[in-house]
Enzyme design. Structure first.
Site, PDB file in Angstrom:
ATOM      1  N   HIS A   1      59.056  43.082  39.617  1.00  0.00           N
ATOM      2  CA  HIS A   1      58.926  44.111  40.656  1.00  0.00           C
ATOM      3  C   HIS A   1      60.210  44.000  41.474  1.00  0.00           C
ATOM      4  O   HIS A   1      60.402  43.034  42.204  1.00  0.00           O
ATOM      5  CB  HIS A   1      57.681  43.796  41.493  1.00  0.00           C
ATOM      6  CG  HIS A   1      57.567  44.526  42.801  1.00  0.00           C
ATOM      7  ND1 HIS A   1      56.450  45.256  43.124  1.00  0.00           N
ATOM      8  CD2 HIS A   1      58.388  44.625  43.874  1.00  0.00           C
ATOM      9  CE1 HIS A   1      56.602  45.787  44.339  1.00  0.00           C
ATOM     10  NE2 HIS A   1      57.766  45.411  44.825  1.00  0.00           N
TER      11      HIS A   1
ATOM     12  N   ASP B   1      50.721  51.867  36.983  1.00  0.00           N
ATOM     13  CA  ASP B   1      50.593  51.133  38.253  1.00  0.00           C
ATOM     14  C   ASP B   1      49.320  51.568  38.979  1.00  0.00           C
ATOM     15  O   ASP B   1      49.297  51.709  40.208  1.00  0.00           O
ATOM     16  CB  ASP B   1      51.824  51.314  39.135  1.00  0.00           C
ATOM     17  CG  ASP B   1      51.912  50.260  40.240  1.00  0.00           C
ATOM     18  OD1 ASP B   1      50.997  49.400  40.330  1.00  0.00           O
ATOM     19  OD2 ASP B   1      52.878  50.299  41.011  1.00  0.00           O
TER      20      ASP B   1
ATOM     21  N   HIS C   1      50.727  48.186  33.210  1.00  0.00           N
ATOM     22  CA  HIS C   1      50.722  47.932  34.648  1.00  0.00           C
ATOM     23  C   HIS C   1      49.481  48.505  35.316  1.00  0.00           C
ATOM     24  O   HIS C   1      49.472  49.647  35.758  1.00  0.00           O
ATOM     25  CB  HIS C   1      51.983  48.560  35.252  1.00  0.00           C
ATOM     26  CG  HIS C   1      52.362  47.980  36.568  1.00  0.00           C
ATOM     27  ND1 HIS C   1      53.649  47.652  36.900  1.00  0.00           N
ATOM     28  CD2 HIS C   1      51.620  47.663  37.655  1.00  0.00           C
ATOM     29  CE1 HIS C   1      53.692  47.167  38.124  1.00  0.00           C
ATOM     30  NE2 HIS C   1      52.459  47.170  38.612  1.00  0.00           N
TER      31      HIS C   1
ATOM     32  N   LEU D   1      43.370  45.776  38.526  1.00  0.00           N
ATOM     33  CA  LEU D   1      41.927  45.902  38.338  1.00  0.00           C
ATOM     34  C   LEU D   1      41.148  45.232  39.469  1.00  0.00           C
ATOM     35  O   LEU D   1      39.930  45.262  39.484  1.00  0.00           O
ATOM     36  CB  LEU D   1      41.513  45.350  36.977  1.00  0.00           C
ATOM     37  CG  LEU D   1      42.185  46.057  35.781  1.00  0.00           C
ATOM     38  CD1 LEU D   1      41.666  45.502  34.460  1.00  0.00           C
ATOM     39  CD2 LEU D   1      41.963  47.567  35.822  1.00  0.00           C
TER      40      LEU D   1
END
Lengths: 446, 320
Positions: A197, A323, A72, A75
């Protein structure tokens, strides 16, 4: 495993000496010789005098392990190259010991088409880390029409997610799960996984932190734990209905952990990740309205942190993810309700796990390497045993090194680490990608 | 709560103040109220000091009240009107605030729709920051003028019983008033339907009631909050009609208050929702006094923060 080594060094070979090897088969003292992208030899320490290579990396007192895998990361490319690029993100990943990262699709444009998948794959080529784009479940991550999943699987996508948002419609999610379950053959039999999610937006609307004691006192809109838990509950039901795999992203509440534990006991095909910040920070961090602590799902109270830690310890949670979510200072220097959620994680995750979790390093590496590799379907190249013939994607960790977190020193152009100034124990010394040292003594080489 | 800030230089939350500070502000307010009554209501206490109003949210009475307070102290004031400023050209809050500070100012009075913005501003600049209302968090000068007004009428508030009625969840006045009234020893009861209360009241020194009729006969102050008219649309109450029937202060309910019990409201009022028109005109309804006292209270706050700060009292003679 104890293959004798050739006396003449291979060109481009690297020897890692003095370490304890830790992989899915356990721990042992051994030196490791790599070259041409693969592990050439793993040799018991008492035999090490024979091992020669063009370059030797000192690893005394260290652990050499399969490279870490992050399920997770954000970028930010394409779209927000001022916050992070694939190149800088891959560098930060390598510095954090990762050899593979799954890039989330909430870019601009979203990763929901062959063109954007190819772009991210191209951007990742030649960087410090293997970058695997995930793709959106629905077009534009709008939760309405399915993305061209078969086409994207053919390009190598193994994970689909609308991350940043949950798929709100139960019917859309049902169809996506059913459709994905018939796509494995397009990808050499590697499983395709839908990652969720979990957030029912009707309940979380207007919320910018956990709804509870602190949000009530601070006068900030809250997101109740139940907004996450209702979708966990729904998707467990959909996994039962469809028989398809569901991976739960960034679980943050005690109720979610309990439901996933029960679902696994019932034999349902579910897996789960927890982020480093959710098991190391609480909602009390928001007391000064510092937006570096604004994250999605929000930081939760102590009881949830404790539940995540026990979920990691007992195997309910399969993976630690970061994350990693870079944001520029300009974006974070906003009022709490309008600042974007997210925090950096790549360069601090392993050290936080080693410092904060009361677990043996073997178990932490399982949570950060081979278990996430299997979930993401990248276990053909990552999280492999440290054995001759295997891909040489490795990290070398000094578990006793202490250091102080500094956002300034990170590879990421953004600075939003919530751990600034924190003393941590355990640091990545070297990282090897396809036998190339991409990090040596904590310095990125690309 | 605001450990990182120099609480003695800013007024961000009532929790920044010790009980003794509140007493001092009330005493000083008394002196400044005298100034306000003079034929030329002006003292040179803050001559040469500059105060900026940074209001990201509409405000009539709070801004005018601060403006009058600063003028009576002879401070220079600058109004940063968000509507006509570079904010509308996309400038960030931090850039705006730092640019204002670079102009050489001594205090910035901030109102914003988001909780915590004054705290962030205090992190970024050296000038004193005064919270003039931040989202659903706090409105400290409102609470101070409420205290001053109540003390003027009732004397010592310790042991007094205060009901705060209506939309607690979205009220910055309620959060500041709970802290302020309890700091002075009063007992506070929040009276509201469940959706208009915060999810958690952990750590709040209050009692809760869902029945206004039950508390009316036992209170010294009935503090009514403004009911935002869109609350019914967001399902917080079934309708304004039902809210009025259960929680509105009409004449019948006002008649059941104890003799001398005060009726307060921070304004602006919705007559016919949380308060009926004829209740507004009662002798124990002190809403106009609250507004009047607001100027002197804000003079005291500006004077203390811009004078020598809350920690010393050497300059207080200037007030006279």
């Amino acid at each position: 495993m104890n293959t004798r080594l050739a006396v003449v060094p291979h060109s481009g070979t690297v020897a890692i000496k003095g370490a304890t090897v830790v992989d899915s088969n356990g721990s042992r003292q051994a030196d490791v010789l790599v070259g041409d992208g693969r592990i050439i030899a793993v040799q018991a320490a008492d035999d090490a005098a024979d091992l020669t290579a063009e370059r030797t990396l000192d690893a005394s007192g260290c652990v050499v392990a399969p490279g870490l895998v992050d399920l997770h990361v954000h970028l930010r490319q394409p779209g927000r190259e001022d916050a992070e690029t694939v190149e800088t993100g891959a560098r930060g990943a390598a510095l954090g010991g990762f050899t593979a990262v799954i890039a989330m699709p909430n870019t601009t444009p979203a990763i929901d088409s062959a063109a954007v998948v190819r772009e991210v794959q191209d951007l990742g080529a030649g960087t410090c880390c293997d970058v695997y784009p995930s793709a959106a479940i629905t077009l534009g991550r709008r939760g309405e029409e399915l993305a061209p999943m078969a086409e994207l699987v053919r390009l190598g996508v193994r994970m689909f997610t609308d991350d940043g948002a949950g798929v709100q419609s139960a019917m859309v999610m049902r169809r996506a799960l059913e459709y994905a379950s018939g796509l494995d053959h397009l990808n050499g039999g590697a499983a395709v996984v839908l990652a969720q999610h979990c957030e029912v937006e009707e309940l979380s609307v207007g919320g910018c932190m956990h709804e509870g004691e602190w949000s009530s006192r601070l006068g900030l809109g809250g997101q109740p734990a139940e907004a996450e838990e209702l979708m966990v509950m729904r998707d467990i039901a959909l996994a039962r209905l469809t028989g398809s795999r569901v991976h739960f992203q960034h679980l943050s509440t005690a109720g979610s952990v309990a439901m996933v534990r029960a679902a696994k006991q019932a034999g349902l095909p579910v897996t789960a990740e927890a982020t480093t910040h959710h098991f190391t920070l609480t909602d009390a961090c928001c007391a000064d309205y510092d937006t570096v602590f604004k994250v999605h799902p929000p930081l939760r109270p102590e009881a949830d942190v404790a539940a995540l830690r026990s979920g990691l310890a007992d195997g309910t949670i399969d993976a630690i993810a970061t994350d990693h979510a870079p944001h520029t200072s300009d974006d974070k220097d906003k009022p709490f309700d309008s600042a974007p959620p997210g925090m950096l994680g790549l360069e601090t995750a392993l050290a936080l796990a080693l410092t904060e979790l009361d677990l043996p390093i073997e178990q932490i590496l399982a949570l950060m390497s081979w278990q996430p590799a299997a979930i993401a379907g990248v276990d053909d190249r990552h999280g492999r045993p440290v054995a001759p013939g295997e891909p040489a994607n490795l990290c070398v960790i000094d578990p006793s090194a202490t250091w102080t977190v500094s956002g300034e020193e990170m590879a990421c152009p953004s600075r939003n680490t919530p751990y600034e100034g924190r003393q941590l124990k355990g640091r990545v010394r070297h990282t090897l990608l396809a036998s190339e040292p991409v990090v040596i003594n904590g310095e990125a080489q690309r | 709560m605001n450990s990182r800030h120099n609480a003695r230089r800013h007024l961000l939350s009532i929790s920044d103040l010790e009980t003794a500070d509140i007493e001092r502000i009330c005493d000083l307010t008394e002196s400044f109220a005298e100034v306000s009554r003079r034929r030329i209501p002006r003292v040179p206490a803050l001559r040469g000091r500059t105060v900026v109003w940074l209001f990201y949210e509409d405000s009539t009475r709070t801004r005018l009240s601060f403006e009058a307070a600063a003028k009576q102290l002879s401070a220079d004031t600058v109004n940063f009107s968000v509507g006509s400023s570079s904010v509308n050209k996309g400038e960030s809050l931090r850039d705006t605030v730092e640019a204002i500070e670079a102009m050489g100012i001594d205090a910035i009075v901030v109102r914003h729709s988001c909780a915590g913005v004054p705290h962030r501003v205090a992190d970024w600049i050296d000038a004193s920051v005064i919270n003039a209302g931040d989202g659903c968090h706090e409105h400290p000068t409102q609470a101070l003028l409420d205290l001053y007004t109540a003390r003027n009428r009732l004397g010592d508030l310790s042991g007094a019983s205060v009901a705060i009625v209506g939309d607690i969840a979205h009220s910055r006045v309620a959060r500041s008033d709970v802290l302020a009234f309890t700091a002075m020893g009063a007992e506070v009861t929040l009276v509201a339907p469940r959706p208009l209360l915060p999810l958690s009241l952990e750590g709040w020194p209050v009692k809760v009631s869902h029945n206004l009729d039950e508390v009316l006969g036992e209170i010294d102050i009935c503090y009514l909050l403004r009911m935002q008219l869109e609350r019914a649309a967001s399902l917080d109450v079934p309708s304004l009609r039902e809210f009025r029937a259960e929680y509105g202060l009409d004449s019948a309910r006002a008649n059941r208050l104890r003799d001398g019990a005060l009726i307060m409201h921070p304004g602006p009022m919705n007559r016919g929702v949380e308060i009926d028109g004829d209740v507004v005109e009662r002798p124990n309804t002190v809403i106009t006094e609250q507004v009047a006292n607001g100027v002197a209270v804000r003079m005291a706050v500006l004077f203390l923060l811009l004078g020598s700060g809350l920690d010393t009292s050497e300059n207080e003679s200037m007030a006279a």
